[in-house]
Design an enzyme around this catalytic site. Sequence first.
Site, PDB file in Angstrom:
ATOM      1  N   HIS A 107       9.515 -49.442   9.428  1.00 12.29           N
ATOM      2  CA  HIS A 107       9.380 -48.396   8.414  1.00 12.29           C
ATOM      3  C   HIS A 107       7.924 -48.019   8.175  1.00 12.29           C
ATOM      4  O   HIS A 107       7.638 -47.038   7.489  1.00 12.29           O
ATOM      5  CB  HIS A 107      10.060 -48.803   7.111  1.00 12.29           C
ATOM      6  CG  HIS A 107       9.578 -50.109   6.567  1.00 12.29           C
ATOM      7  ND1 HIS A 107       8.529 -50.199   5.689  1.00 12.29           N
ATOM      8  CD2 HIS A 107       9.975 -51.383   6.805  1.00 12.29           C
ATOM      9  CE1 HIS A 107       8.313 -51.476   5.400  1.00 12.29           C
ATOM     10  NE2 HIS A 107       9.177 -52.208   6.070  1.00 12.29           N
ATOM     11  N   HIS A 153      -1.219 -50.545   4.673  1.00 14.02           N
ATOM     12  CA  HIS A 153      -0.231 -49.818   5.470  1.00 14.02           C
ATOM     13  C   HIS A 153      -0.247 -48.357   5.042  1.00 14.02           C
ATOM     14  O   HIS A 153      -0.892 -48.009   4.049  1.00 14.02           O
ATOM     15  CB  HIS A 153       1.165 -50.442   5.277  1.00 14.02           C
ATOM     16  CG  HIS A 153       1.610 -50.400   3.867  1.00 14.02           C
ATOM     17  ND1 HIS A 153       1.401 -51.427   2.981  1.00 14.02           N
ATOM     18  CD2 HIS A 153       2.221 -49.422   3.154  1.00 14.02           C
ATOM     19  CE1 HIS A 153       1.876 -51.096   1.798  1.00 14.02           C
ATOM     20  NE2 HIS A 153       2.375 -49.884   1.867  1.00 14.02           N
ATOM     21  N   HIS A 186       1.864 -44.487   4.440  1.00 17.32           N
ATOM     22  CA  HIS A 186       3.088 -43.706   4.221  1.00 17.32           C
ATOM     23  C   HIS A 186       2.784 -42.248   4.558  1.00 17.32           C
ATOM     24  O   HIS A 186       1.734 -41.727   4.193  1.00 17.32           O
ATOM     25  CB  HIS A 186       3.522 -43.765   2.754  1.00 17.32           C
ATOM     26  CG  HIS A 186       3.858 -45.139   2.259  1.00 17.32           C
ATOM     27  ND1 HIS A 186       5.133 -45.637   2.240  1.00 17.32           N
ATOM     28  CD2 HIS A 186       3.073 -46.116   1.764  1.00 17.32           C
ATOM     29  CE1 HIS A 186       5.129 -46.872   1.744  1.00 17.32           C
ATOM     30  NE2 HIS A 186       3.879 -47.188   1.448  1.00 17.32           N
ATOM     31  N   HIS A 220      -2.017 -47.639   1.452  1.00 23.73           N
ATOM     32  CA  HIS A 220      -1.862 -48.641   0.393  1.00 23.73           C
ATOM     33  C   HIS A 220      -2.539 -49.934   0.786  1.00 23.73           C
ATOM     34  O   HIS A 220      -2.196 -50.529   1.808  1.00 23.73           O
ATOM     35  CB  HIS A 220      -0.369 -48.927   0.146  1.00 23.73           C
ATOM     36  CG  HIS A 220       0.332 -47.802  -0.523  1.00 23.73           C
ATOM     37  ND1 HIS A 220       1.701 -47.679  -0.539  1.00 23.73           N
ATOM     38  CD2 HIS A 220      -0.161 -46.747  -1.224  1.00 23.73           C
ATOM     39  CE1 HIS A 220       2.017 -46.582  -1.231  1.00 23.73           C
ATOM     40  NE2 HIS A 220       0.913 -46.006  -1.649  1.00 23.73           N
ATOM     41  N   THR A 277       6.717 -49.637  -3.748  1.00 25.59           N
ATOM     42  CA  THR A 277       7.501 -48.434  -3.431  1.00 25.59           C
ATOM     43  C   THR A 277       8.572 -48.683  -2.384  1.00 25.59           C
ATOM     44  O   THR A 277       9.233 -47.768  -1.938  1.00 25.59           O
ATOM     45  CB  THR A 277       6.583 -47.295  -2.936  1.00 25.59           C
ATOM     46  OG1 THR A 277       5.946 -47.720  -1.718  1.00 25.59           O
ATOM     47  CG2 THR A 277       5.529 -46.946  -3.970  1.00 25.59           C
TER      48      THR A 277
HETATM   49  C1  MLT Z   1       4.221 -50.552  -1.324  1.00 25.40           C
HETATM   50  O1  MLT Z   1       3.174 -49.934  -1.202  1.00 25.40           O
HETATM   51  O2  MLT Z   1       4.753 -50.728  -2.412  1.00 25.40           O
HETATM   52  C2  MLT Z   1       4.761 -51.090  -0.097  1.00 25.40           C
HETATM   53  O3  MLT Z   1       5.305 -50.141   0.695  1.00 25.40           O
HETATM   54  C3  MLT Z   1       5.356 -52.412  -0.219  1.00 25.40           C
HETATM   55  C4  MLT Z   1       5.108 -53.161   1.035  1.00 25.40           C
HETATM   56  O4  MLT Z   1       3.971 -53.407   1.395  1.00 25.40           O
HETATM   57  O5  MLT Z   1       6.085 -53.515   1.691  1.00 25.40           O
HETATM   58 ZN    ZN Z   2       3.156 -48.734   0.452  1.00 24.35          ZN
END
Ligand code: MLT
Ligand code: ZN
Length: 246
Positions: free
Chosen positions: A75, A103, A105, A122, A191
Amino acid sequence: GHGEVEDETEFNYEKEGDKGPSKWGTLKPEWAMCGKGKMQSPIDLWDKRFLLDPNLGYLRSNYLPSNATLKNRGHDIMLKFEGVNAGRGITINDTEYQLQQLHWHSPSEHTINGKRFFLEEHMVHESKDGRITVVAFFYKLGRLDPFLFSLERQLKRITDTHESEEYVGVIDPIRVDFESKHYYRYIGSLTSPPCSENVIWTISKEMKTVTLKQLDLLRVSVHDQSNTNARPLQRKNERPVAFYTP
Ligand code: MLT
Ligand code: ZN
């Protein structure tokens, strides 16, 4: 750890799907907050609701170069920090939070006055007692992002294969320098499942830039029909959003 979910088959971003965002809260008992939480993320950051908060200061960070591994989580693409130097991070209200991973998005999860951006990064930090804080950056299309550029070779190797990993060497996460930066602050959640709450969000108003090619490289990691890994906006429920201006 805060129980990050590593298996893409457990949830996805398909709107009408069995495992889509509106179903996350029912997929596992541990994920109930995704459905019933009152402080969920992401939200729209709307100017009229900002409080200028005199108690916010610039973010103090003490990042150190650390060993890092790039991982395709299905994902998203995550850069995980590990090793002896890993774990330095930022200090908020006298609590130290250690950088665990970052990571991306796409498109952005948060919006500003309803406007969505191409990409959102993030940086997930955790304190010794398990509290989580995320520092986020938006990207608009433009010049090459040097940090993503430095990861390009490894990114290309893992884009096709879920759960694949590439050690990338020692990475310096110093890029967070908030001394002269404006940022938004509010209390929300992760998230993605388990959507744990009481996450302190710090979202930079200053944006980074990314090229279409770099964006594509990150996006191919999202294999489901929806071609997105952005959770829909959540209810604000009267939560204040503070704004720090230097
Ligand atoms: C978030 O930013 O809340 C993430 O997507 C959670 C994660 O790192 O799995
Ligand atoms: Zn995230």
